[in-house]
Design an enzyme around this catalytic site. Structure first.
Site, mmCIF file in Angstrom:
data_model
loop_
_atom_site.group_PDB
_atom_site.id
_atom_site.type_symbol
_atom_site.label_atom_id
_atom_site.label_comp_id
_atom_site.label_asym_id
_atom_site.label_seq_id
_atom_site.Cartn_x
_atom_site.Cartn_y
_atom_site.Cartn_z
ATOM 1 N N HIS A 49 -66.802 -21.608 18.350
ATOM 2 C CA HIS A 49 -65.871 -21.969 19.415
ATOM 3 C C HIS A 49 -66.322 -21.377 20.746
ATOM 4 O O HIS A 49 -66.297 -20.156 20.929
ATOM 5 C CB HIS A 49 -64.466 -21.463 19.035
ATOM 6 C CG HIS A 49 -63.388 -21.911 19.950
ATOM 7 N ND1 HIS A 49 -62.222 -21.221 20.115
ATOM 8 C CD2 HIS A 49 -63.292 -22.991 20.754
ATOM 9 C CE1 HIS A 49 -61.456 -21.852 20.987
ATOM 10 N NE2 HIS A 49 -62.090 -22.930 21.388
ATOM 11 N N GLU A 55 -66.530 -17.532 19.581
ATOM 12 C CA GLU A 55 -65.784 -17.146 18.380
ATOM 13 C C GLU A 55 -66.442 -17.849 17.200
ATOM 14 O O GLU A 55 -66.608 -19.076 17.239
ATOM 15 C CB GLU A 55 -64.349 -17.698 18.452
ATOM 16 C CG GLU A 55 -63.322 -16.788 19.025
ATOM 17 C CD GLU A 55 -61.918 -17.428 19.018
ATOM 18 O OE1 GLU A 55 -60.966 -16.659 19.086
ATOM 19 O OE2 GLU A 55 -61.770 -18.661 18.971
ATOM 20 N N ASN A 94 -57.057 -18.522 21.179
ATOM 21 C CA ASN A 94 -55.929 -19.436 21.397
ATOM 22 C C ASN A 94 -54.636 -18.921 20.775
ATOM 23 O O ASN A 94 -53.539 -19.247 21.243
ATOM 24 C CB ASN A 94 -56.260 -20.839 20.891
ATOM 25 C CG ASN A 94 -57.176 -21.561 21.870
ATOM 26 O OD1 ASN A 94 -57.097 -21.332 23.072
ATOM 27 N ND2 ASN A 94 -58.043 -22.419 21.362
ATOM 28 N N SER A 123 -61.033 -26.336 18.628
ATOM 29 C CA SER A 123 -60.244 -25.207 19.106
ATOM 30 C C SER A 123 -59.108 -24.899 18.143
ATOM 31 O O SER A 123 -58.480 -23.852 18.258
ATOM 32 C CB SER A 123 -59.683 -25.500 20.495
ATOM 33 O OG SER A 123 -59.027 -26.732 20.500
HETATM 34 N N1 3HC Z 1 -69.475 -24.841 35.256
HETATM 35 C C1 3HC Z 1 -70.410 -23.927 35.547
HETATM 36 N N2 3HC Z 1 -70.180 -22.889 36.383
HETATM 37 C C2 3HC Z 1 -68.977 -22.795 36.949
HETATM 38 C C3 3HC Z 1 -67.950 -23.737 36.709
HETATM 39 C C4 3HC Z 1 -68.242 -24.799 35.820
HETATM 40 N N3 3HC Z 1 -67.324 -25.720 35.496
HETATM 41 N N4 3HC Z 1 -66.855 -23.389 37.415
HETATM 42 C C5 3HC Z 1 -67.188 -22.258 38.087
HETATM 43 N N5 3HC Z 1 -68.449 -21.903 37.797
HETATM 44 C C6 3HC Z 1 -69.176 -20.738 38.286
HETATM 45 C C7 3HC Z 1 -69.392 -20.817 39.773
HETATM 46 O O1 3HC Z 1 -70.572 -21.543 40.063
HETATM 47 C C8 3HC Z 1 -69.519 -19.350 40.147
HETATM 48 O O2 3HC Z 1 -70.820 -18.911 39.808
HETATM 49 P P1 3HC Z 1 -71.563 -17.745 40.657
HETATM 50 O O3 3HC Z 1 -70.718 -16.514 40.502
HETATM 51 O O4 3HC Z 1 -72.878 -17.648 39.989
HETATM 52 O O5 3HC Z 1 -71.609 -18.229 42.066
HETATM 53 C C9 3HC Z 1 -68.562 -18.642 39.183
HETATM 54 O O6 3HC Z 1 -68.348 -19.571 38.094
HETATM 55 C C10 3HC Z 1 -67.244 -18.356 39.857
HETATM 56 O O7 3HC Z 1 -66.730 -19.581 40.342
HETATM 57 P P2 3HC Z 1 -65.891 -19.751 41.680
HETATM 58 O O8 3HC Z 1 -66.263 -18.654 42.643
HETATM 59 O O9 3HC Z 1 -66.005 -21.151 42.150
HETATM 60 O O10 3HC Z 1 -64.383 -19.656 41.255
HETATM 61 P P3 3HC Z 1 -63.637 -18.541 40.439
HETATM 62 O O11 3HC Z 1 -64.043 -17.183 40.853
HETATM 63 O O12 3HC Z 1 -62.212 -18.948 40.505
HETATM 64 O O13 3HC Z 1 -64.143 -18.740 38.953
HETATM 65 C C11 3HC Z 1 -63.705 -19.548 36.790
HETATM 66 C C12 3HC Z 1 -63.927 -19.911 38.255
HETATM 67 C C13 3HC Z 1 -64.990 -18.942 36.216
HETATM 68 C C14 3HC Z 1 -63.393 -20.839 36.071
HETATM 69 C C15 3HC Z 1 -62.555 -18.483 36.718
HETATM 70 O O14 3HC Z 1 -61.449 -18.930 37.444
HETATM 71 C C16 3HC Z 1 -62.134 -18.178 35.298
HETATM 72 O O15 3HC Z 1 -62.780 -17.419 34.596
HETATM 73 N N6 3HC Z 1 -60.997 -18.780 34.880
HETATM 74 C C17 3HC Z 1 -60.487 -18.620 33.532
HETATM 75 C C18 3HC Z 1 -61.254 -19.506 32.599
HETATM 76 C C19 3HC Z 1 -60.767 -19.377 31.203
HETATM 77 O O16 3HC Z 1 -59.874 -18.639 30.856
HETATM 78 N N7 3HC Z 1 -61.401 -20.148 30.325
HETATM 79 C C20 3HC Z 1 -61.044 -20.168 28.937
HETATM 80 C C21 3HC Z 1 -60.139 -21.313 28.698
HETATM 81 S S1 3HC Z 1 -59.599 -21.329 27.009
HETATM 82 C C22 3HC Z 1 -60.778 -22.222 26.242
HETATM 83 O O17 3HC Z 1 -61.751 -22.676 26.806
HETATM 84 C C23 3HC Z 1 -60.542 -22.419 24.796
HETATM 85 C C24 3HC Z 1 -60.125 -23.811 24.471
HETATM 86 O O18 3HC Z 1 -60.080 -23.929 23.072
HETATM 87 C C25 3HC Z 1 -58.793 -24.191 25.051
#
Ligand code: 3HC
Length: 289
Positions: free
Chosen positions: A138, A150, A188, A117
């Site tokens: 990424h 990315e 990021n 990252s």
């Molecule tokens: N693995 C697989 N699927 C997952 C999951 C996981 N860990 N967590 C949630 N899901 C799926 C659920 O099964 C659900 O699927 P469906 O629509 O097919 O039923 C869908 O995601 C939505 O989940 P929920 O209804 O339980 O909950 P939310 O609506 O709150 O969604 C989330 C969860 C998708 C994690 C949402 O909150 C989100 O998009 N959050 C932001 C995530 C984000 O910004 N990620 C980037 C982080 S930065 C990064 O990764 C870079 C690194 O370098 C730091």
């Protein structure tokens, strides 16, 4: 590319292995031990079972994907892979050692990629046998849900390497963006200052954990508030990336928030340890301030 190697069977590596297998690739999955690689595959099986329960995929599709994932004992087993994606712990010496070791067994046209990252790609490429066939790829957490990859080219990465990894990424159904090898790449670079600023706001008493998160969720239409997201990513990871931005640019606008530093010093890394800005040990996260 028919066979893909994934090094690291944690949250990111398992997610990458899952989406690659669901796209029809044979996936060689490794970790520090065969047991850890098997545990990664068991986690994928659970995720896929949930998709079957929700009728998103059929039981046959789940079985086909699972059969394509082969946990392996050692990096030497990656030899048949034409693309190897490293998603190991974010420690540079460890990653360098992996690239040296796996680079020695790969075919002369195989591509090595890192899911780092924030570690500079040009620097990591120096540990690979051929920096022209090395780049950053990424993914975002949770990998099966997030629609983006990315791609980061190092100074020596060839156009052919970029084209091959881009074609692979598209077969996973992800949107591709290209970034140069600058601190934090794109996502990021933009995200971490926001999470860091939320920590400043909390530390300065602007509002409570819950109100900062509610404000951003409903006021900006973000799926998670910044403090929840920081807990989800890991406060140690957020601090590491913020430091890379600060040190890599020399710009004080990226200086880490004192409260973020304190939480990391306390070992309150977020969801993975049960405590960060929220207590994650109960059925619902509870703000700790
Ligand atoms: N693995 C697989 N699927 C997952 C999951 C996981 N860990 N967590 C949630 N899901 C799926 C659920 O099964 C659900 O699927 P469906 O629509 O097919 O039923 C869908 O995601 C939505 O989940 P929920 O209804 O339980 O909950 P939310 O609506 O709150 O969604 C989330 C969860 C998708 C994690 C949402 O909150 C989100 O998009 N959050 C932001 C995530 C984000 O910004 N990620 C980037 C982080 S930065 C990064 O990764 C870079 C690194 O370098 C730091």
């Amino acid at each position: 590319m028919n066979t893909v190697g994934v090094i690291g069977a944690g949250q990111m590596g398992a997610g990458i292995a899952q989406v690659a297998a669901q796209a029809g690739y044979r996936v060689l999955l490794s970790d520090v031990s065969r047991e850890r690689a098997e545990a990664g595959k068991a986690g994928i099986a659970k995720q896929l079972a949930r998709q079957v329960d929700k009728e998103k995929i059929t039981a046959d599709a789940r079985d086909t994907a699972l059969a394509l994932i082969e946990p392996v004992d050692a990096l030497s087993a990656m030899a048949p892979a034409s693309l190897v994606i490293e998603a190991a712990t974010e420690r540079e010496p460890l990653k360098r050692q992996i690239f040296t070791e796996v680079g020695a067994v790969l075919a002369s046209d195989a591509v090595l990629a890192s899911n780092t990252s924030s570690i500079p790609i040009t620097r990591l490429a120096q540990a690979s046998p051929d920096p022209a066939r090395f780049m950053g790829v990424h993914f975002f957490n949770p990998v099966p849900v997030m629609g983006l990859i990315e791609l980061i080219r190092g100074l020596a990465t060839s156009d052919e390497t970029v084209a091959r990894v881009e074609a692979f990424g598209r077969t996973l159904g992800k949107e591709i963006v290209h970034a140069n090898d600058a601190p934090g790449f794109i996502v990021n670079r933009v995200l971490m200052p926001m999470l860091n600023e939320a920590c400043f706001a909390l530390g300065e008493g602007v509002a409570s954990v819950r109100d900062i998160d509610t404000a951003c969720r409903l006021g900006l239409n973000h799926p998670m508030g910044p403090l929840t997201l920081a807990d989800f990513i890991g406060l140690d990871t957020c601090l590491d990336i913020t430091r890379v931005l600060f040190e890599g640019t020399g710009d004080p606008k990226f200086r880490p928030a004192p409260l973020l530093v304190k939480y990391v010093e306390a070992g309150w890394y977020g969801k993975k340890v049960g405590r960060g800005f929220y207590d994650w040990t109960g059925p619902e996260p509870v703000p700790t301030r």
